[in-house]
Design an enzyme around this catalytic site. Structure first.
Site, PDB file in Angstrom:
ATOM      1  CB  SER A 129      -0.946  -0.061   1.197  1.00  0.00           C
ATOM      2  OG  SER A 129      -1.875   0.958   1.115  1.00  0.00           O
ATOM      3  CG  ASP A 159      -6.303   0.922   0.481  1.00  0.00           C
ATOM      4  OD1 ASP A 159      -5.529   1.896   0.496  1.00  0.00           O
ATOM      5  OD2 ASP A 159      -6.102  -0.118   1.136  1.00  0.00           O
ATOM      6  CG  ASN A 173      -5.383   7.077   6.673  1.00  0.00           C
ATOM      7  OD1 ASN A 173      -6.482   6.763   6.191  1.00  0.00           O
ATOM      8  ND2 ASN A 173      -4.686   6.237   7.434  1.00  0.00           N
ATOM      9  NE  ARG A 213      -2.221   3.761  16.195  1.00  0.00           N
ATOM     10  CZ  ARG A 213      -1.843   3.501  14.936  1.00  0.00           C
ATOM     11  NH1 ARG A 213      -1.398   4.452  14.135  1.00  0.00           N
ATOM     12  NH2 ARG A 213      -1.892   2.277  14.482  1.00  0.00           N
ATOM     13  N   PRO A 214       2.136   3.169  18.314  1.00  0.00           N
ATOM     14  CG  PRO A 214       2.189   0.924  18.976  1.00  0.00           C
ATOM     15  CD  PRO A 214       1.620   2.255  19.361  1.00  0.00           C
ATOM     16  CB  SER A 215       3.213   2.528  12.522  1.00  0.00           C
ATOM     17  OG  SER A 215       2.897   1.872  11.326  1.00  0.00           O
ATOM     18  N   GLY A 216       1.144   0.085  12.830  1.00  0.00           N
ATOM     19  CA  GLY A 216       0.979  -1.350  12.581  1.00  0.00           C
ATOM     20  C   GLY A 216       1.439  -1.705  11.180  1.00  0.00           C
ATOM     21  CB  THR A 217       1.620  -0.227   8.089  1.00  0.00           C
ATOM     22  OG1 THR A 217       1.758   1.170   8.399  1.00  0.00           O
ATOM     23  CG2 THR A 217       0.172  -0.614   8.125  1.00  0.00           C
ATOM     24  NE  ARG A 243       1.096   5.652  11.399  1.00  0.00           N
ATOM     25  CZ  ARG A 243       1.595   5.824  10.177  1.00  0.00           C
ATOM     26  NH1 ARG A 243       2.051   7.003   9.810  1.00  0.00           N
ATOM     27  NH2 ARG A 243       1.628   4.813   9.330  1.00  0.00           N
TER      28      ARG A 243
HETATM   29  C1  G16 Z   1      -3.399   0.675   6.448  1.00  0.00           C
HETATM   30  C2  G16 Z   1      -4.723   0.445   7.116  1.00  0.00           C
HETATM   31  C3  G16 Z   1      -5.313   1.762   7.589  1.00  0.00           C
HETATM   32  C4  G16 Z   1      -4.305   2.487   8.491  1.00  0.00           C
HETATM   33  C5  G16 Z   1      -2.961   2.615   7.797  1.00  0.00           C
HETATM   34  C6  G16 Z   1      -1.883   3.152   8.717  1.00  0.00           C
HETATM   35  O1  G16 Z   1      -3.592   1.481   5.318  1.00  0.00           O
HETATM   36  O2  G16 Z   1      -5.601  -0.176   6.206  1.00  0.00           O
HETATM   37  O3  G16 Z   1      -6.492   1.483   8.280  1.00  0.00           O
HETATM   38  O4  G16 Z   1      -4.772   3.750   8.821  1.00  0.00           O
HETATM   39  O5  G16 Z   1      -2.518   1.341   7.340  1.00  0.00           O
HETATM   40  O6  G16 Z   1      -1.782   2.284   9.815  1.00  0.00           O
HETATM   41  P1  G16 Z   1      -0.687   2.467  10.939  1.00  0.00           P
HETATM   42  O7  G16 Z   1      -0.917   3.831  11.501  1.00  0.00           O
HETATM   43  O8  G16 Z   1      -0.934   1.377  11.910  1.00  0.00           O
HETATM   44  O9  G16 Z   1       0.651   2.411  10.242  1.00  0.00           O
HETATM   45  P2  G16 Z   1      -2.890   1.160   3.922  1.00  0.00           P
HETATM   46  O10 G16 Z   1      -3.534   2.107   2.986  1.00  0.00           O
HETATM   47  O11 G16 Z   1      -1.428   1.399   4.118  1.00  0.00           O
HETATM   48  O12 G16 Z   1      -3.204  -0.273   3.669  1.00  0.00           O
END
Ligand code: G16
Length: 556
Positions: free
Chosen positions: A74, A299, A399, A519-523, A528
């Site tokens: 993404s 998305d 976002n 908060r920690p990012s999940g990606t 953040r």
């Molecule tokens: C994904 C999730 C979103 C989230 C974003 C950032 O988006 O589908 O719901 O807001 O990651 O998440 P985080 O703050 O945990 O890094 P995408 O568009 O990257 O798939």
């Protein structure tokens, strides 16, 4: 049960990369299913995608249905890739299955066959499981990818994973994530649409054209059916071009930018939102004021324009919050007209946001629209679930990730009787323009254009007739181990490491009208920081101070 055989290149011990090299993954290395699936450097993923496709094939056999596998990272840079799994309804994977997938991915090579056998046994014991009856002929894994160079190699890993127990596998090629979600739902609910990319284009564009026909611009309208789209150099560029082949230019004219450069680099919805800047190849003096941006897998959608009276390159955003409010205004107006004619069948509506929602948007929703905004954890899966509690559930992350979900009650009253009056027709068609399986930049853009046309609004009107964002800042702070950060209260309060929340509270108390969280990012491997305050200077000072709190902690 047949034997679980892993081709050597997809073992942890070998794990062949897309460049043909071997990139072994140590047994100790653990992977977690983050905000939106697994997401890591592409070299780590061959073994992981193979195993995820196997899990998808098991879920497909358990339900005798189609399951989706999307190969994408993404908004992350080109070097990363990832997997998002899609349930038969077209929604994100069921959370229990996130745990199964994580266990299978984290098994050592030596333990994998036993882990798989144990999961299969567990599935065959579930009542109504198709695995138990052997009736799994509808089981299918549909796989799409974005345009990363590692994509085709990982697609082969997915094919191999689904082949272990001979589940049908379909490679639908380079698609946006929402197209894959839509096709998965279409396979499982054939009345929804034809389960092909063309079926998606046709369904969405037909609904748009029909709704456009009954959407009359008011007198004195300032609406312009023209905009410039920043495609983040991602899959949104070719697929949105294809979709627009189905929509006449007089209805919508789009100029494409950032179609083939480095993915998500200085462009795309994530860049524009966080930097609050124009993407590369856009200039403050551009004539056309209406612009929109997608992320790498299309998305997310954010509208923007050059910010006047600010330094060159600054962007004024019409983000997920503003899009949610626009949808809410329009739907509320149609529901009011509908309720006047048929007061007996109540249809309720709600809005779901996250802690990143601008304070002004939440006040606008409550005070001006008279609606409630529910705040949940980051991640569309959380928003989607909460929104499903309403007949019309609008959810958006600031976002740009969001959509609208419609209940069975809505379906029976509105979608099945669209000809009773104009409000009903509008609602029924609007619900078909929207891709309710997941946030969809293309569908959301078409829905925004319809509403702007309905109100006769320019970007000036959209800005003036809603609310003004309170100054806000988002900072990404790279960290070695984000797992040391734990949150509660819809991620607005940090419970670990000890003592940090107290420092956040003390900093927030120094500024007027302020709010902040960490908060920690999940990606990504980052933490953040989000901050709001009364002025731009104070917001930046608060953000910087919190950034320093994390830096001190991570150095200490
Ligand atoms: C994904 C999730 C979103 C989230 C974003 C950032 O988006 O589908 O719901 O807001 O990651 O998440 P985080 O703050 O945990 O890094 P995408 O568009 O990257 O798939």
């Amino acid at each position: 049960m047949s034997e679980f055989v892993v081709p050597e290149q997809y073992t942890r011990a070998v794990n062949t990369t897309h460049t043909g090299e071997s990139f072994p993954i140590p047994d100790e290395e653990k992977f977690s299913y983050g905000t939106a699936g697994f997401r890591f450097r592409a070299e780590k993923l061959s073994f992981l995608v193979f195993r995820c496709a196997y899990v998808a094939s098991l879920r497909a056999r358990q339900l005798n249905s189609t399951i989706g596998v999307m190969i994408t990272a993404s908004h992350n840079p080109e070097e990363d890739n990832g997997v998002k799994l899609v349930d038969p309804s077209g929604d994100m994977l069921n959370v229990v299955w996130e745990i199964y997938a994580t266990d299978i991915v984290n098994a050592t090579d030596a333990n994998l066959a036993a882990a798989v056998r144990s999961l299969e046994r567990q599935m065959s014991q579930i009542e109504n499981s198709f695995i138990a009856t052997g009736n799994t002929h509808n089981a299918r894994v549909v796989c799409g990818m974005d345009i990363r160079t590692s994509g085709p190699h990982l697609m082969e890993a997915a094919r191999a994973g689904a082949a272990v127990f001979n589940v049908n596998f379909e490679n639908i090629g380079e698609v946006s994530t929402p197209i894959l979600h839509y096709i998965v739902k279409s396979y499982n609910f054939p009345q929804f649409a034809e389960p092909t990319v063309q079926g998606y284009y046709k369904a969405i564009s037909d609904a748009f054209k029909e709704l456009h026909e009954i959407t009359v611009e008011p007198e004195g309208s300032s609406y312009q059916p023209k905009l410039i789209v920043d495609c983040a150099n991602g899959v949104g560029a070719p697929r949105f071009r294809d979709l627009l082949q189905h929509i006449p230019k007089e209805l919508l004219e789009v100029e494409f930018r950032n179609e083939s450069g480095p993915l998500n680099h200085l462009c795309g919805a994530d860049f524009v939102k966080i930097a609050q800047k124009l993407p590369t190849s856009f200039k403050s003096e551009d004539q056309d004021p209406k612009c929109a941006t997608f992320d790498g897998d299309a998305d997310r959608l954010i509208y923007f324009r050059a910010k006047t009276g600010a330094e060159p390159g600054a962007a004024e955003l019409f983000d997920g919050d503003k899009i949610a409010c626009l949808y809410a205004m329009y739907i509320k107006e149609q529901l009011k007209a509908y309720h006047e004619t048929r007061p007996t069948y109540n249809i309720d509506m709600g809005i779901v946001q996250t802690a990143y929602a601008n304070g002004s948007s939440t006040r606008f929703i409550k005070d001006t629209l008279g609606l409630k905004s529910v705040i949940v954890k980051t991640g569309v899966k959380h928003l989607h679930e909460e929104a499903s509690e309403f007949d019309v559930g609008i959810y958006f992350e600031a976002n740009g990730h969001g959509t609208v979900v419609f209940s069975a009650h809505f379906d029976s009253i509105i979608r099945r009787h669209p000809h009773e009056n104009l409000a009903l027709r509008r609602l029924a068609l609007f619900s078909r323009v929207i891709n309710e399986t997941v946030g969809d930049a293309f569908a959301d853009l078409l829905a925004v254009e319809i509403i702007l046309r309905h109100y006769g609004w320019s970007m000036d009107d959209w800005a003036e007739k809603m609310y003004k964002d309170v100054p806000n800042v988002q900072i990404k702070v790279p960290v070695a181990d984000r797992s040391i950060f734990e949150t509660t209260n819809a991620e607005q309060t940090l419970v670990k490491p000890d003592g940090i929340q107290k420092m956040i509270d003390q900093d927030v108390a120094k500024f007027k009208n302020s709010r902040a969280f960490i908060r920690p990012s999940g990606t990504e491997n980052i933490v953040r920081v989000y901050a709001e305050a009364d002025t731009v200077e104070n917001t930046q000072a608060l953000g910087k101070s919190l950034e320093q709190v994390i830096r001190n902690l991570c150095i200490a």
